[in-house]
Design a protein around this motif. Structure first.
Motif, mmCIF file in Angstrom:
data_model
loop_
_atom_site.group_PDB
_atom_site.id
_atom_site.type_symbol
_atom_site.label_atom_id
_atom_site.label_comp_id
_atom_site.label_asym_id
_atom_site.label_seq_id
_atom_site.Cartn_x
_atom_site.Cartn_y
_atom_site.Cartn_z
ATOM 1 N N GLU A 72 -91.764 106.687 -72.128
ATOM 2 C CA GLU A 72 -91.255 107.869 -72.832
ATOM 3 C C GLU A 72 -91.439 109.149 -72.014
ATOM 4 N N GLY A 73 -92.111 109.036 -70.885
ATOM 5 C CA GLY A 73 -92.256 110.209 -70.024
ATOM 6 C C GLY A 73 -93.460 111.086 -70.334
ATOM 7 N N PHE A 74 -94.483 110.503 -70.982
ATOM 8 C CA PHE A 74 -95.653 111.319 -71.335
ATOM 9 C C PHE A 74 -96.573 111.584 -70.151
ATOM 10 N N PHE A 75 -96.387 110.871 -69.055
ATOM 11 C CA PHE A 75 -97.233 111.065 -67.871
ATOM 12 C C PHE A 75 -96.352 111.339 -66.664
ATOM 13 N N PRO A 76 -95.748 112.528 -66.637
ATOM 14 C CA PRO A 76 -94.685 112.780 -65.652
ATOM 15 C C PRO A 76 -95.143 112.714 -64.195
ATOM 16 N N ASN A 77 -96.447 112.921 -63.954
ATOM 17 C CA ASN A 77 -96.888 112.945 -62.556
ATOM 18 C C ASN A 77 -97.783 111.771 -62.184
ATOM 19 N N MET A 78 -97.781 110.751 -63.020
ATOM 20 C CA MET A 78 -98.699 109.651 -62.747
ATOM 21 C C MET A 78 -98.330 108.933 -61.450
ATOM 22 N N GLU A 122 -107.550 112.277 -64.111
ATOM 23 C CA GLU A 122 -107.970 113.254 -65.125
ATOM 24 C C GLU A 122 -106.760 113.950 -65.732
ATOM 25 N N ASN A 123 -105.742 114.113 -64.919
ATOM 26 C CA ASN A 123 -104.486 114.703 -65.357
ATOM 27 C C ASN A 123 -103.848 113.932 -66.504
ATOM 28 N N GLU A 124 -103.789 112.634 -66.356
ATOM 29 C CA GLU A 124 -103.182 111.789 -67.383
ATOM 30 C C GLU A 124 -104.086 111.698 -68.611
ATOM 31 N N ILE A 125 -105.392 111.702 -68.374
ATOM 32 C CA ILE A 125 -106.344 111.689 -69.496
ATOM 33 C C ILE A 125 -106.143 112.942 -70.352
ATOM 34 N N ALA A 126 -105.983 114.090 -69.662
ATOM 35 C CA ALA A 126 -105.754 115.346 -70.380
ATOM 36 C C ALA A 126 -104.432 115.289 -71.139
ATOM 37 N N ALA A 127 -103.408 114.741 -70.500
ATOM 38 C CA ALA A 127 -102.093 114.614 -71.145
ATOM 39 C C ALA A 127 -102.217 113.758 -72.405
ATOM 40 N N LEU A 128 -102.969 112.672 -72.289
ATOM 41 C CA LEU A 128 -103.127 111.756 -73.417
ATOM 42 C C LEU A 128 -103.842 112.440 -74.577
#
Lengths: 148, 148
Positions: free
Chosen positions: B24-30, B41-47
């Motif tokens: 769905e695009g919730f982690f655009p920079n993963m 940490e970026n994705e953790i924050a996004a989550l």
DNA sequence: GTAATACCTAAAGCTGACTTTAGGTCAAGG
DNA sequence: CCTTGACCTAAAGTCAGCTTTAGGTATTAC
């Protein structure tokens, strides 16, 4: 006595939904005259309970079970009490959870107000995770708490 | 850096759901290494933000739009602020509504406690709609309030 | 007397948010 | 060297809670 259309207006619930509820057995004693549903005070009261149980997070099939209980009279009082106690606890819990969500959202509002002022997020991110202004820190910490 | 399995454990979210969120695009920079997702940490924050927006009642496709905004940088600060303000107001409203539901549920608990004592609902129903004991009357009235 | 309105049914359809399935890659352990 | 476990994909399936469809009846309004 009300028609389905009147009840629909009173409660702001689509007619199709009221018929669906009826099919699910939410109005076990509803009368009809030549096929047409008669909503009495009894059904109005039932509908209020349905709305309450629904906003407490109960599923349709469980509301159905509750309605069955009411038709079985005094022998189900204990079970009905237990159901309402469980719903009460669940809603208290949900309110706590939403309170934490609210704090997080308030923090985010502050965050973007600052970002707009600063033109970037650098200053704010430099304060994370524990050098925020006291009031904001509280929102942030509370919003990041894990569920109990 | 975490694997999808570790994040699943940390957040108590099924792996399948995390993959669905990624689609769905919730982690655009993963990032990935040889196909395997790297949660930083970026994705953790996004989550965490996803969880917050979700419990505020936002739909998946709107969360997706928010995530798109974050990739467009400072030009979307205003829009993001508006989104969080709207979510904050929605959650405040929802808490009020749940507070009324809670009062109704507490009233119902009292109701069935009485019914169990009495063996029937006659005494209680004789007190309706406005001769209940003061504290209970308050719960009842508040619980029956219409939404604003 | 016909047309609009409010009601009725059974059954199919829809939407959101996942979850499951079927099939595949790759690294470590015995 | 082969099997176990953790990862991967695309596509189909599931479930709740309605809503829509297709077809019909009955009463009131002109």
């Amino acid at each position: 006595m009300y028609t389905i259309g009147q009840v629909s207006e009173m409660f702001n619930i689509p007619i199709s939904t009221l018929r669906y509820y009826d099919n699910e057995g939410f109005f076990p004693n509803m009368q009809r005259h030549s096929g047409i549903r008669d909503f009495s005070e009894n059904e109005i009261a039932a509908l209020r309970i349905v709305e309450c149980l629904k906003s407490s997070g109960l599923e349709i099939k469980e509301i159905k079970q509750f309605m069955e209980m009411t038709t079985r009279g005094a022998e189900t009082y204990e079970d009905r009490l237990k159901l309402f106690e469980a719903r009460r606890d669940a809603v208290e819990n949900e309110i706590c959870k939403l309170q934490r969500t609210l704090d997080m959202l308030k923090y985010k509002c502050w965050y973007y107000e600052q970002a707009i002022k600063d033109g970037n997020e650098d200053n704010i991110n430099a304060m994370l995770p524990d050098k925020l202004p006291p009031k904001i820190q509280k929102l942030y910490d509370n919003g990041n708490q894990k569920a109990v």
